[in-house]
Scaffold this motif. Structure first.
Motif, PDB file in Angstrom:
ATOM      1  N   ILE A 186      47.281  40.950  26.150  1.00 14.39           N
ATOM      2  CA  ILE A 186      46.210  40.638  27.119  1.00 14.39           C
ATOM      3  C   ILE A 186      46.053  41.820  28.072  1.00 14.39           C
ATOM      4  CG2 ILE A 186      45.503  39.083  28.989  1.00 14.39           C
ATOM      5  CD1 ILE A 186      47.295  36.915  27.683  1.00 14.39           C
ATOM      6  N   ASN A 187      44.833  42.134  28.409  1.00 15.79           N
ATOM      7  CA  ASN A 187      44.548  43.254  29.322  1.00 15.79           C
ATOM      8  C   ASN A 187      45.312  43.099  30.622  1.00 15.79           C
ATOM      9  OD1 ASN A 187      42.421  42.341  27.615  1.00 15.79           O
ATOM     10  ND2 ASN A 187      41.163  43.994  28.394  1.00 15.79           N
ATOM     11  N   ALA A 188      45.855  44.196  31.087  1.00 14.32           N
ATOM     12  CA  ALA A 188      46.519  44.280  32.399  1.00 14.32           C
ATOM     13  C   ALA A 188      47.897  43.639  32.451  1.00 14.32           C
ATOM     14  CB  ALA A 188      45.635  43.715  33.520  1.00 14.32           C
ATOM     15  N   VAL A 189      48.400  43.114  31.317  1.00 14.12           N
ATOM     16  CA  VAL A 189      49.736  42.520  31.335  1.00 14.12           C
ATOM     17  C   VAL A 189      50.789  43.626  31.285  1.00 14.12           C
ATOM     18  CG1 VAL A 189      51.390  41.076  30.073  1.00 14.12           C
ATOM     19  CG2 VAL A 189      49.024  40.327  30.354  1.00 14.12           C
ATOM     20  N   GLY A 221      44.204  53.983  36.295  1.00 16.94           N
ATOM     21  CA  GLY A 221      44.731  52.641  35.992  1.00 16.94           C
ATOM     22  C   GLY A 221      43.942  51.910  34.930  1.00 16.94           C
ATOM     23  N   HIS A 222      42.782  52.448  34.539  1.00 18.43           N
ATOM     24  CA  HIS A 222      42.013  51.799  33.469  1.00 18.43           C
ATOM     25  C   HIS A 222      42.230  52.568  32.159  1.00 18.43           C
ATOM     26  CE1 HIS A 222      39.126  49.009  31.842  1.00 18.43           C
ATOM     27  NE2 HIS A 222      38.979  48.444  33.027  1.00 18.43           N
ATOM     28  N   ALA A 223      41.529  52.166  31.104  1.00 24.15           N
ATOM     29  CA  ALA A 223      41.784  52.746  29.787  1.00 24.15           C
ATOM     30  C   ALA A 223      40.823  53.892  29.461  1.00 24.15           C
ATOM     31  CB  ALA A 223      41.672  51.644  28.734  1.00 24.15           C
ATOM     32  N   ARG A 277      35.168  48.021  24.701  1.00 19.96           N
ATOM     33  CA  ARG A 277      36.173  47.189  24.039  1.00 19.96           C
ATOM     34  C   ARG A 277      37.422  46.997  24.912  1.00 19.96           C
ATOM     35  NH1 ARG A 277      36.695  43.163  20.413  1.00 19.96           N
ATOM     36  NH2 ARG A 277      38.608  43.338  19.250  1.00 19.96           N
ATOM     37  N   SER A 278      37.640  47.910  25.856  1.00 21.98           N
ATOM     38  CA  SER A 278      38.826  47.775  26.719  1.00 21.98           C
ATOM     39  C   SER A 278      38.584  46.750  27.828  1.00 21.98           C
ATOM     40  CB  SER A 278      39.214  49.120  27.333  1.00 21.98           C
ATOM     41  OG  SER A 278      38.322  49.470  28.380  1.00 21.98           O
ATOM     42  N   SER A 279      37.366  46.279  27.952  1.00 25.53           N
ATOM     43  CA  SER A 279      37.071  45.284  28.979  1.00 25.53           C
ATOM     44  C   SER A 279      37.688  43.940  28.601  1.00 25.53           C
ATOM     45  CB  SER A 279      35.554  45.112  29.085  1.00 25.53           C
ATOM     46  OG  SER A 279      35.259  43.899  29.744  1.00 25.53           O
ATOM     47  N   ILE A 324      50.661  40.352  35.650  1.00 26.48           N
ATOM     48  CA  ILE A 324      49.380  41.067  35.561  1.00 26.48           C
ATOM     49  C   ILE A 324      49.321  42.084  36.688  1.00 26.48           C
ATOM     50  CG2 ILE A 324      46.910  40.722  36.045  1.00 26.48           C
ATOM     51  CD1 ILE A 324      47.055  39.484  33.522  1.00 26.48           C
ATOM     52  N   LYS A 325      48.930  43.289  36.356  1.00 22.26           N
ATOM     53  CA  LYS A 325      48.868  44.337  37.387  1.00 22.26           C
ATOM     54  C   LYS A 325      47.598  44.163  38.245  1.00 22.26           C
ATOM     55  CE  LYS A 325      46.376  47.917  34.774  1.00 22.26           C
ATOM     56  NZ  LYS A 325      46.508  49.116  33.930  1.00 22.26           N
ATOM     57  N   PRO A 326      47.525  44.815  39.381  1.00 19.47           N
ATOM     58  CA  PRO A 326      46.305  44.738  40.194  1.00 19.47           C
ATOM     59  C   PRO A 326      45.115  45.350  39.444  1.00 19.47           C
ATOM     60  CG  PRO A 326      48.109  45.744  41.424  1.00 19.47           C
ATOM     61  CD  PRO A 326      48.564  45.645  39.999  1.00 19.47           C
ATOM     62  N   THR A 327      43.955  44.751  39.589  1.00 21.94           N
ATOM     63  CA  THR A 327      42.727  45.272  38.972  1.00 21.94           C
ATOM     64  C   THR A 327      42.575  46.751  39.330  1.00 21.94           C
ATOM     65  OG1 THR A 327      41.845  43.182  39.802  1.00 21.94           O
ATOM     66  CG2 THR A 327      40.300  44.656  38.645  1.00 21.94           C
ATOM     67  N   SER A 328      42.316  47.577  38.334  1.00 24.21           N
ATOM     68  CA  SER A 328      42.246  49.015  38.644  1.00 24.21           C
ATOM     69  C   SER A 328      40.899  49.409  39.242  1.00 24.21           C
ATOM     70  CB  SER A 328      42.527  49.830  37.384  1.00 24.21           C
ATOM     71  OG  SER A 328      41.628  49.486  36.371  1.00 24.21           O
ATOM     72  N   SER A 329      39.828  48.652  38.936  1.00 27.20           N
ATOM     73  CA  SER A 329      38.515  48.975  39.512  1.00 27.20           C
ATOM     74  C   SER A 329      38.491  48.507  40.957  1.00 27.20           C
ATOM     75  CB  SER A 329      37.402  48.250  38.756  1.00 27.20           C
ATOM     76  OG  SER A 329      37.505  48.503  37.394  1.00 27.20           O
ATOM     77  N   ILE A 330      38.615  49.447  41.876  1.00 21.52           N
ATOM     78  CA  ILE A 330      38.628  49.106  43.302  1.00 21.52           C
ATOM     79  C   ILE A 330      37.639  49.989  44.052  1.00 21.52           C
ATOM     80  CG2 ILE A 330      40.941  48.100  43.473  1.00 21.52           C
ATOM     81  CD1 ILE A 330      42.016  50.861  44.142  1.00 21.52           C
TER      82      ILE A 330
HETATM   83  C1  FMN Z   1      40.580  38.137  32.820  1.00 17.99           C
HETATM   84  C2  FMN Z   1      40.670  39.612  33.101  1.00 17.99           C
HETATM   85  C3  FMN Z   1      39.629  40.244  33.784  1.00 17.99           C
HETATM   86  C4  FMN Z   1      39.686  41.619  34.056  1.00 17.99           C
HETATM   87  N1  FMN Z   1      38.686  42.208  34.777  1.00 17.99           N
HETATM   88  C5  FMN Z   1      38.837  43.497  35.178  1.00 17.99           C
HETATM   89  C6  FMN Z   1      37.888  44.094  36.057  1.00 17.99           C
HETATM   90  O1  FMN Z   1      36.917  43.470  36.490  1.00 17.99           O
HETATM   91  N2  FMN Z   1      38.085  45.388  36.412  1.00 17.99           N
HETATM   92  C7  FMN Z   1      39.167  46.116  35.969  1.00 17.99           C
HETATM   93  O2  FMN Z   1      39.339  47.280  36.334  1.00 17.99           O
HETATM   94  N3  FMN Z   1      40.070  45.569  35.140  1.00 17.99           N
HETATM   95  C8  FMN Z   1      39.944  44.294  34.728  1.00 17.99           C
HETATM   96  N4  FMN Z   1      40.878  43.741  33.898  1.00 17.99           N
HETATM   97  C9  FMN Z   1      41.973  44.587  33.397  1.00 17.99           C
HETATM   98  C10 FMN Z   1      41.511  45.665  32.423  1.00 17.99           C
HETATM   99  O3  FMN Z   1      40.816  45.110  31.335  1.00 17.99           O
HETATM  100  C11 FMN Z   1      42.732  46.476  31.936  1.00 17.99           C
HETATM  101  O4  FMN Z   1      43.489  46.897  33.024  1.00 17.99           O
HETATM  102  C12 FMN Z   1      42.270  47.697  31.153  1.00 17.99           C
HETATM  103  O5  FMN Z   1      41.721  47.298  29.921  1.00 17.99           O
HETATM  104  C13 FMN Z   1      43.433  48.664  30.855  1.00 17.99           C
HETATM  105  O6  FMN Z   1      44.404  48.048  30.043  1.00 17.99           O
HETATM  106  P1  FMN Z   1      45.901  47.807  30.534  1.00 17.99           P
HETATM  107  O7  FMN Z   1      45.838  47.441  31.988  1.00 17.99           O
HETATM  108  O8  FMN Z   1      46.383  46.661  29.690  1.00 17.99           O
HETATM  109  O9  FMN Z   1      46.658  49.077  30.310  1.00 17.99           O
HETATM  110  C14 FMN Z   1      40.828  42.379  33.603  1.00 17.99           C
HETATM  111  C15 FMN Z   1      41.871  41.727  32.913  1.00 17.99           C
HETATM  112  C16 FMN Z   1      41.808  40.354  32.677  1.00 17.99           C
HETATM  113  C17 FMN Z   1      42.943  39.686  31.958  1.00 17.99           C
END
Ligand code: FMN
Length: 364
Positions: free
Chosen positions: A241-244, A110-112, A130-132, A301-307
């Protein structure tokens, strides 16, 4: 890595990684004469910064913005943009790179991690590099300046859904948004979300959310058909935006469920002789051009992948592994995405405002 820039006239480039010394934004094309204080910028940064409640990550980043260029400091402590590139820098102060040693080679589902490795062959695994979404701090700083470009605009955001729990829209009250840790506009949903997210957090799990962003006071007539439609560019920036995983404008997907009579926004002439819309299903945009009604967009926004739960994955050596992500993570990143969504909406509108001024000369 290319494509770190967005916008045509209000042109934002962000730079930096999660565990580098700093990250930031350079805004080229920022109009001269915009006056602001560091406190103005900081108030938006503070909405996004971590550690503000038990429902977001416990990292301790102060997210203090430094303005390195593009302004003239004033005697009263404010600064005025000069029209030259504005460079904004935020230092990274609370990295714990050792938390990420386990995922140096393993791909978090679920992460990049996997896709960055496939593409670049090298990956800064510390905090996701950079994916953070640490990168979104730079967007919020840029968005604070974008707001100043559009006279009289108000841009606000609210969380409207966490998991399956939606707000009651009849209770919508903007004043509530600043009074709870979720940016919820409905006071009644707050205890429901608290209980629900406490359970998710204690289980080391995560959940998704929907955010609504609204811009009021945008003049009618901005947007550049046919390939620079205002809704197109807003959707693109929100989607960046990340996770959208989804974006809607106005009625969005709901418009597919209703009839033409219900959906089309009827018009009348108001008491001041100006056109009035009797509803705003269009979300303030018709034909890619603003109507003057509030611009309304939502993003999922999808669920945080880091679980903390172990999940099946693979590693860079092609082995099957199980991954459990340590470190400090948001159980629902949707909360901290609210100011990020506001910033991206502000940047899209500011860019189009300047583009319209350049082409038609109608606006000041
Ligand atoms: C404000 C914010 C905080 C985030 N913090 C985390 C996090 O702590 N752990 C995590 O796995 N993903 C976090 N994300 C999501 C990841 O950055 C994202 O899922 C990842 O870069 C992969 O990209 P994608 O989900 O857009 O495909 C966060 C997203 C946002 C908007």
């Amino acid at each position: 890595m290319s494509h770190n820039t967005f916008g045509y006239l209000f042109r934002v480039t962000t730079w930096g990684e999660s565990h580098g010394p700093a990250l930031g934004a350079v805004i080229d094309g920022c109009p001269p004469g915009l006056r602001f204080t560091l406190d103005d910028l900081q108030s938006f940064m503070d909405k996004r910064k971590p550690g503000q409640s038990r429902f977001v990550t416990q990292r301790r980043e102060d997210d203090i913005v430094k303005v390195l260029s593009g302004v003239m400091p004033q005697d009263d402590g404010s600064m005025i943009t000069t029209g030259t590139p504005v460079s904004l820098m935020i230092e990274n102060t609370d990295q714990r790179s050792k938390d990420y040693g386990d995922i140096a080679k393993r791909y978090r589902p679920g992460h990049a991690d996997f896709t960055y490795d496939v593409k670049y062959g090298i990956r800064d695994y510390r905090g996701g590099g950079r994916s953070s979404a640490r990168e979104t701090a730079a967007r919020v700083a840029a968005g604070a300046l974008a707001r100043l470009v559009i006279p009289g605009v108000t841009i606000r955001g609210a969380l409207v859904q966490i998991g399956k729990h939606k707000i009651n829209r009849a209770n919508w009250n903007w004043a509530q948004v600043e009074q709870n840790p979720f940016f919820a506009p409905d006071a009644e949903i707050v205890p429901v979300w608290e209980d629900y997210l406490d359970g998710i957090r204690k289980a080391g799990s995560s959940v998704g959310a929907v955010i609504e962003v609204v811009a009021e006071g945008v003049p009618a007539g901005i947007g550049a058909p046919v390939y620079g439609k205002l809704d197109q560019d807003i959707a693109s920036l929100l989607m960046s935006i990340n996770a959208v995983k989804g974006v809607e404008i106005g009625n969005g997907f709901g418009s597919a469920e209703i009839t033409g009579e219900e959906n089309a926004d009827e018009m009348r002439i108001g008491p001041d002789g100006r056109p009035v819309f009797l509803s705003n299903n269009a979300g303030g945009i018709l034909g890619g051009i603003s109507t003057g009604e509030p611009i309304v967009a939502r993003f999922a926004i999808k669920p945080t992948s880091s679980i903390l739960t172990e999940r099946r994955s693979i590693d860079a050596d092609g082995q099957e592994v199980d991954v459990r992500t340590k470190g400090r993570h948001d159980p629902c990143v949707g909360i901290r995405a609210v100011p990020v969504g506001e910033a991206m909406l502000a940047c899209a509108i500011a860019d189009h405002y300047l583009r319209d001024r350049g082409q038609t000369g109608r606006l000041k």
